[in-house]
Motif scaffolding. Structure first.
Motif, mmCIF file in Angstrom:
data_model
loop_
_atom_site.group_PDB
_atom_site.id
_atom_site.type_symbol
_atom_site.label_atom_id
_atom_site.label_comp_id
_atom_site.label_asym_id
_atom_site.label_seq_id
_atom_site.Cartn_x
_atom_site.Cartn_y
_atom_site.Cartn_z
ATOM 1 N N PRO A 2 -6.940 9.093 -7.389
ATOM 2 C CA PRO A 2 -5.584 9.828 -6.984
ATOM 3 C C PRO A 2 -5.130 10.334 -8.139
ATOM 4 C CG PRO A 2 -5.381 7.802 -5.875
ATOM 5 C CD PRO A 2 -6.519 7.471 -6.568
ATOM 6 N N TYR A 3 -4.763 11.449 -8.285
ATOM 7 C CA TYR A 3 -4.042 12.158 -9.447
ATOM 8 C C TYR A 3 -2.750 11.493 -9.941
ATOM 9 C CZ TYR A 3 -2.570 15.041 -13.199
ATOM 10 O OH TYR A 3 -2.150 15.532 -14.663
ATOM 11 N N ASN A 4 -2.802 11.127 -10.947
ATOM 12 C CA ASN A 4 -1.433 10.526 -11.632
ATOM 13 C C ASN A 4 -1.335 11.251 -12.928
ATOM 14 O OD1 ASN A 4 0.042 9.093 -13.555
ATOM 15 N ND2 ASN A 4 0.168 7.366 -11.903
ATOM 16 N N PRO A 5 -0.039 12.099 -13.052
ATOM 17 C CA PRO A 5 0.125 12.718 -14.432
ATOM 18 C C PRO A 5 -0.014 11.922 -15.632
ATOM 19 C CG PRO A 5 1.747 13.306 -12.952
ATOM 20 C CD PRO A 5 0.968 12.165 -12.214
ATOM 21 N N ALA A 6 0.526 10.744 -15.541
ATOM 22 C CA ALA A 6 0.739 9.824 -16.811
ATOM 23 C C ALA A 6 -0.938 9.541 -17.172
ATOM 24 C CB ALA A 6 1.314 8.677 -16.563
ATOM 25 N N VAL A 7 -1.732 9.176 -16.101
ATOM 26 C CA VAL A 7 -2.996 8.781 -16.515
ATOM 27 C C VAL A 7 -3.935 9.898 -17.132
ATOM 28 C CG1 VAL A 7 -5.092 8.083 -15.542
ATOM 29 C CG2 VAL A 7 -3.074 6.788 -14.835
ATOM 30 N N GLY A 8 -3.393 11.370 -16.338
ATOM 31 C CA GLY A 8 -4.041 12.447 -17.131
ATOM 32 C C GLY A 8 -3.937 12.695 -18.265
ATOM 33 N N GLN A 9 -2.261 12.297 -18.608
ATOM 34 C CA GLN A 9 -1.957 12.741 -19.968
ATOM 35 C C GLN A 9 -2.819 12.024 -20.997
ATOM 36 O OE1 GLN A 9 -0.597 15.658 -20.751
ATOM 37 N NE2 GLN A 9 0.036 15.254 -23.005
ATOM 38 N N ALA A 46 -8.970 22.883 -27.767
ATOM 39 C CA ALA A 46 -9.077 22.905 -26.324
ATOM 40 C C ALA A 46 -8.136 21.675 -25.985
ATOM 41 C CB ALA A 46 -10.276 22.838 -25.964
ATOM 42 N N THR A 47 -8.477 20.343 -26.723
ATOM 43 C CA THR A 47 -7.806 19.311 -26.490
ATOM 44 C C THR A 47 -6.386 19.300 -26.854
ATOM 45 O OG1 THR A 47 -8.431 18.190 -28.613
ATOM 46 C CG2 THR A 47 -9.910 17.758 -26.625
ATOM 47 N N ALA A 48 -5.993 19.845 -27.995
ATOM 48 C CA ALA A 48 -4.593 19.899 -28.279
ATOM 49 C C ALA A 48 -3.938 20.707 -27.476
ATOM 50 C CB ALA A 48 -4.498 20.648 -29.702
ATOM 51 N N ALA A 49 -4.323 21.851 -26.756
ATOM 52 C CA ALA A 49 -3.897 22.660 -25.775
ATOM 53 C C ALA A 49 -3.626 22.067 -24.614
ATOM 54 C CB ALA A 49 -4.566 23.978 -25.756
ATOM 55 N N ALA A 50 -4.485 21.226 -24.105
ATOM 56 C CA ALA A 50 -4.647 20.436 -23.046
ATOM 57 C C ALA A 50 -3.362 19.489 -22.843
ATOM 58 C CB ALA A 50 -5.951 19.697 -22.807
ATOM 59 N N VAL A 51 -3.290 18.604 -24.048
ATOM 60 C CA VAL A 51 -2.242 17.757 -24.208
ATOM 61 C C VAL A 51 -1.006 18.258 -24.156
ATOM 62 C CG1 VAL A 51 -1.181 15.988 -25.906
ATOM 63 C CG2 VAL A 51 -3.662 15.979 -25.584
ATOM 64 N N LYS A 52 -0.703 19.418 -24.837
ATOM 65 C CA LYS A 52 0.482 20.346 -24.745
ATOM 66 C C LYS A 52 0.903 20.626 -23.401
ATOM 67 C CE LYS A 52 2.870 23.906 -27.280
ATOM 68 N NZ LYS A 52 2.784 24.999 -28.290
ATOM 69 N N ALA A 53 -0.162 20.945 -22.579
ATOM 70 C CA ALA A 53 0.071 21.436 -21.253
ATOM 71 C C ALA A 53 0.811 20.485 -20.252
ATOM 72 C CB ALA A 53 -1.062 22.220 -20.679
ATOM 73 N N LYS A 54 0.668 19.201 -20.717
ATOM 74 C CA LYS A 54 1.126 18.142 -19.884
ATOM 75 C C LYS A 54 1.011 18.368 -18.414
ATOM 76 C CE LYS A 54 4.359 16.530 -23.207
ATOM 77 N NZ LYS A 54 5.545 16.373 -24.128
ATOM 78 N N PRO A 55 -0.276 18.465 -17.765
ATOM 79 C CA PRO A 55 -0.362 18.867 -16.438
ATOM 80 C C PRO A 55 0.100 17.889 -15.322
ATOM 81 C CG PRO A 55 -2.378 18.373 -17.499
ATOM 82 C CD PRO A 55 -1.257 18.279 -18.336
ATOM 83 N N GLN A 56 0.970 18.458 -14.483
ATOM 84 C CA GLN A 56 1.701 17.610 -13.645
ATOM 85 C C GLN A 56 1.281 17.533 -12.305
ATOM 86 O OE1 GLN A 56 4.777 15.600 -14.688
ATOM 87 N NE2 GLN A 56 3.690 16.199 -16.596
ATOM 88 N N ASP A 57 0.314 18.280 -12.136
ATOM 89 C CA ASP A 57 -0.211 18.144 -10.617
ATOM 90 C C ASP A 57 -1.752 18.467 -10.795
ATOM 91 O OD1 ASP A 57 -1.070 21.068 -10.736
ATOM 92 O OD2 ASP A 57 0.996 21.498 -9.943
ATOM 93 N N LEU A 58 -2.645 18.244 -9.798
ATOM 94 C CA LEU A 58 -4.018 18.198 -10.113
ATOM 95 C C LEU A 58 -4.802 19.334 -10.397
ATOM 96 C CD1 LEU A 58 -6.655 16.504 -9.697
ATOM 97 C CD2 LEU A 58 -6.638 17.081 -7.274
#
Length: 158
Positions: free
Chosen positions: A64-71, A120-132
């Motif tokens: 299951p998607y979890n924003p904290a784990v994704g981050q 790409a990784t810096a932008a991904a971290v900065k985006a802080k995706p909250q949903d899947l």
């Protein structure tokens, strides 16, 4: 119950990758890094693999998607992207490695690929995706960079 187990597995895999990476990063910063750059870069790449496995599991719906784990997945990939390029000195092109000799023949191109991954990784971290869906988009851009570099600078071992 299944959701709790899945989150625990995802958290554990990511934590293991972060701990493994952090040990190498700390050694590198203190000057006590392993004398074997192949071993060091492989450990960092293993953390990439563990993080990618968790990220891919969330994307596939296996976890299951979890924003904290994704981050945490994205932060681990970002930390590794900013570190592993230091472990390709002259003379580390032979031995138990999947690194292509092309790295040492085209070091500028290799570092350009690392720069693309770092962006790409810096932008991904900065985006802080909250949903899947947001995670899929950011993780996908990072994975595309990983794949591109592997296609150009990795030798597959049998």
């Amino acid at each position: 119950m299944l959701r709790s187990i899945s989150l625990a597995v995802a958290g554990a895999l990511t934590a293991v990758s972060v701990v493994g990476f952090a040990a190498h990063a700390q050694d590198a910063m203190s000057g006590a890094a392993s004398d074997d750059p192949i071993q060091s870069r492989q450990a960092i790449m293993e953390s990439f693999g563990a993080s990618a496995k968790v990220g891919g599991g969330m994307i596939k719906g296996e976890i299951p998607y979890n924003p904290a784990v994704g981050q945490l997945v994205l932060a681990t990939l970002d930390a590794g992207a900013h570190t592993f390029g230091h472990y390709f000195p002259e003379g580390s092109d032979t031995g138990d490695t999947e690194a292509s000799p092309k790295i040492w023949q085209d070091m500028d191109g290799f570092h350009a690929k690392i720069g693309d991954l770092q962006q790409a990784t810096a932008a991904a971290v900065k985006a802080k995706p909250q949903d899947l869906d947001a995670f899929k988009a950011t993780f996908g851009k990072v994975a595309k960079n990983c794949k591109s570099c592997h296609e150009d600078y990795r030798v597959k071992k049998d």
